[in-house]
Design a protein around this motif. Structure first.
Motif, PDB file in Angstrom:
ATOM      1  N   ARG A  99       3.731  -3.567  -1.859  1.00 32.98           N
ATOM      2  CA  ARG A  99       3.946  -3.073  -3.212  1.00 32.98           C
ATOM      3  C   ARG A  99       2.752  -2.252  -3.697  1.00 32.98           C
ATOM      4  N   VAL A 100       3.039  -1.308  -4.603  1.00 29.19           N
ATOM      5  CA  VAL A 100       1.958  -0.639  -5.315  1.00 29.19           C
ATOM      6  C   VAL A 100       1.182  -1.699  -6.070  1.00 29.19           C
ATOM      7  N   HIS A 101      -0.138  -1.671  -5.931  1.00 27.60           N
ATOM      8  CA  HIS A 101      -0.903  -2.714  -6.629  1.00 27.60           C
ATOM      9  C   HIS A 101      -0.848  -2.513  -8.135  1.00 27.60           C
ATOM     10  N   ARG A 102      -0.554  -3.554  -8.822  1.00 28.29           N
ATOM     11  CA  ARG A 102      -0.528  -3.563 -10.273  1.00 28.29           C
ATOM     12  C   ARG A 102      -1.096  -4.902 -10.715  1.00 28.29           C
ATOM     13  N   THR A 127       8.440   7.374  -6.594  1.00 30.17           N
ATOM     14  CA  THR A 127       7.159   8.065  -6.697  1.00 30.17           C
ATOM     15  C   THR A 127       6.750   8.326  -8.143  1.00 30.17           C
ATOM     16  N   LYS A 128       7.681   8.845  -8.942  1.00 31.36           N
ATOM     17  CA  LYS A 128       7.327   9.179 -10.328  1.00 31.36           C
ATOM     18  C   LYS A 128       7.122   7.926 -11.177  1.00 31.36           C
ATOM     19  N   LEU A 129       7.886   6.879 -10.914  1.00 29.55           N
ATOM     20  CA  LEU A 129       7.646   5.627 -11.628  1.00 29.55           C
ATOM     21  C   LEU A 129       6.271   5.077 -11.296  1.00 29.55           C
ATOM     22  N   ALA A 130       5.893   5.139 -10.030  1.00 26.91           N
ATOM     23  CA  ALA A 130       4.574   4.664  -9.627  1.00 26.91           C
ATOM     24  C   ALA A 130       3.485   5.468 -10.321  1.00 26.91           C
ATOM     25  N   GLY A 148       4.243   9.404   0.410  1.00 27.31           N
ATOM     26  CA  GLY A 148       2.851   9.455   0.827  1.00 27.31           C
ATOM     27  C   GLY A 148       2.125   8.139   0.726  1.00 27.31           C
ATOM     28  N   SER A 149       2.851   7.039   0.590  1.00 28.00           N
ATOM     29  CA  SER A 149       2.201   5.746   0.437  1.00 28.00           C
ATOM     30  C   SER A 149       2.991   4.682   1.176  1.00 28.00           C
ATOM     31  N   ALA A 150       2.272   3.687   1.687  1.00 25.22           N
ATOM     32  CA  ALA A 150       2.942   2.555   2.306  1.00 25.22           C
ATOM     33  C   ALA A 150       3.369   1.536   1.262  1.00 25.22           C
ATOM     34  N   SER A 151       3.021   1.794   0.023  1.00 24.49           N
ATOM     35  CA  SER A 151       3.348   0.861  -1.059  1.00 24.49           C
ATOM     36  C   SER A 151       4.641   1.269  -1.740  1.00 24.49           C
ATOM     37  N   GLY A 152       5.186   0.342  -2.514  1.00 23.79           N
ATOM     38  CA  GLY A 152       6.417   0.611  -3.230  1.00 23.79           C
ATOM     39  C   GLY A 152       6.363   0.063  -4.635  1.00 23.79           C
TER      40      GLY A 152
END
Length: 540
Positions: free
Chosen positions: A3-6, A366-369, A325-329
């Motif tokens: 996951r995208v870190h948050r 991508t745009k939400l991230a 462009g990222s391994a995160s989601g």
């Protein structure tokens, strides 16, 4: 997929930013009193052990276009002679017309955790009308524990527990249903509370709004003002309300915009704010379909847009959305953050939100991230958002750039101000009603509050305002405010003797400075000339 870190603090900031609850107050503070101030008590400025604080002279130095100084206040007002203090950065924008100067206007930009010095450095004085800027020195400060105050709060224990808690939050569902889910949530909140206790220690007991209001009175005296002119946005309304209760006869003018109702307990406050965000997202759907139209919105009708958002919550709960462009989601918590933060300033963010939701509905997060990432800049991954050393800069730096410890301060101040249950069951009991009333906004608000079960709480209790002798207070409420629902503004205005309510019929968080000339003219006339606002006054 990773996951995208948050950090967990970002979720707290999106759902509980600028929120505080259950403060307490009356008229003046009795010596050594750890409970409510009592009517007829000794003026704290006359207490021998506080005299040095009240008579201190601020040493102003140039800091860019502003003037900066430092204010020293006792850490423990019940025992000010013990030698422990907070040193608070103060900044002011000097009046544009010294010959017509009325005095100093103190403001708090929100939080808890917002740096007043940062706000003023970033152009905070521009939120005020030209006549107000001409007639007042605009002053703000970093509250105790916040930003560059010394000492400053941190939820970094040096062992990575804060970071681990943030990562654990990403792994826990917004609606824990199984025993394993609940164990995961408990482990996360206990780790985060433990990291805050380890990182901040005893100062956690001294960062509540009651003591911060006493600091404001020391600041008033140091500025040479006999009465306080004050504007508070969001959490700043809690600080202003507390000041009015402790020092009602020292108020000249008080503007409380984006009001917080001190009569709500932790559960009612969480439900109120969660419902505010849910309504705001509904407002977004209606506005997007009615104003923007097809091709811009993620649906052709308000119901279609709501269904897209509902579907994305279900989808991200199963698996994160991919990010280019990222391994995160992007998981459901990141989705919640992006939605919630976009509700604060619709004029700036709703167009970008529409584009992000449309892309996400097609499978691209991508745009939400990017939306969520933009709102998290400046925070550490430990949830404490800084090293805690912001107040230890060399003495030749009058106001060093403050560490961004909003997450730690938000948590510590809310927990200090509001009694929270110490066991887990009341939170589990609150989850189902919160979900029924406000969906994921409700469950997230309850889970955020759960960290408080492991942190110190002050003596305050939910109560109606007691501020006998205060002059008319102006409360400003926005009908579509997500973070401080309009109903709380109505309630707070009614609790003040002679309280005045100015209603802004619009969306977004707070109104003064962004609600157009109608709101601005009314607030400015009150601040400058103490002109009252008529009953039932409304602006669109």
């Amino acid at each position: 997929m990773k996951r995208v870190h948050r950090s967990r603090s970002a979720l707290a900031l999106s759902l509980a930013v600028l929120a505080a609850t259950a403060l307490s107050g009356c008229t003046a503070t009795a010596p050594g009193d750890r409970g409510r101030p009592v009517a007829g008590a000794v003026d704290p400025a006359t207490r021998p052990e506080l005299r040095a604080f009240y008579t201190q002279k601020l040493t102003w130095t140039d800091c860019g276009e502003l003037r900066c100084a430092r204010l020293t206040v006792p850490m423990d007002y019940a025992d000010p002679a013990d030698g422990r203090t907070f040193v608070l950065p103060v900044a002011k924008a000097v009046t544009a017309d010294p010959a017509r100067r009325i005095g100093s206007l103190v403001y708090n930009p929100g939080g808890p955790g917002g740096s007043g010095v940062d706000s003023l450095t970033d152009g905070g004085a521009d939120s005020f009308g030209a006549e107000v800027r001409a007639r007042f020195d605009i002053v703000s400060f970093d509250p105790r524990g916040v930003g560059a105050s010394a000492p400053a709060l941190t939820c970094d224990d040096g062992k990575g527990e804060g970071e681990a808690a943030a990562e654990a939050a990403d792994e826990n569902p917004l609606s824990p249903r199984t025993e394993a889910d609940r164990k995961g949530v408990l482990a996360m909140v206990e780790a985060e509370a433990g990291a805050c206790v380890a990182g901040s220690g005893d100062i956690l007991r001294h960062v509540g709004t009651r003591d911060a209001a006493r600091d404001v009175d020391v600041l008033r005296a140091a500025l040479g003002e006999t009465r306080l002119t004050y504007v508070g946005w969001s959490y700043g309304t809690s600080l202003g309300t507390e000041y009015a209760e402790q020092f009602p006869r020292r108020v000249r003018a008080l503007v409380l915009d984006g009001a917080i109702d001190p009569s709500l307990d932790w559960r009612a406050r969480a439900q109120s704010q969660a419902a505010g965000f849910r309504r705001a997202v509904d407002d977004y759907a209606t506005h997007c379909a009615d104003i923007a139209g097809a091709g811009v919105c993620p649906g052709a009708t308000p119901e279609e847009i709501r269904q897209v958002i509902h579907g994305l919550f279900a989808r991200t709960a199963r698996a994160p959305l991919p990010v280019d462009g990222s391994a995160s989601g992007v998981d459901e918590r990141m989705l919640l953050d992006a939605l919630s933060m976009a509700m604060y300033t619709p004029e700036d963010q709703w167009k970008g939100l529409s584009e992000a939701l449309t892309a996400a509905d097609s499978g691209d997060g991508t745009k939400l991230a990017a939306l969520a990432h933009d709102e998290e800049t400046g925070e550490d991954e430990d949830g404490g958002s800084g090293s805690g050393g912001a107040g230890t800069a060399p003495a030749d730096e009058p106001n060093p750039t403050p560490a961004h410890n909003e997450g730690a301060a938000l948590l510590a101040v809310n927990c200090a101000d509001t009694p929270h249950p110490r066991g887990a069951e009341p939170y589990w009991d609150a989850l189902a009603p919160a979900q029924h009333a406000a969906g994921p906004y409700g469950t997230a608000a309850v889970l955020d509050a759960m960290v408080c079960k492991g942190l110190p709480a002050g003596p305050g209790q939910p109560h109606l305002v007691r501020a006998e002798g205060v002059p008319p207070v102006l409360v400003v409420g926005t009908t579509g405010d997500p973070a401080t629902p309009y109903e709380e503004a109505e309630s707070l205005a009614a609790q003040f003797p002679g309280g005045m309510l100015l209603t802004y019929e619009g969306v977004g968080h707070t109104a003064y400075g962004r609600g157009g000339s109608c709101v601005g003219d009314a607030v400015d006339a009150y601040l400058v000339g103490l002109k009252p606002v008529r009953a039932g006054a409304r602006c669109q």
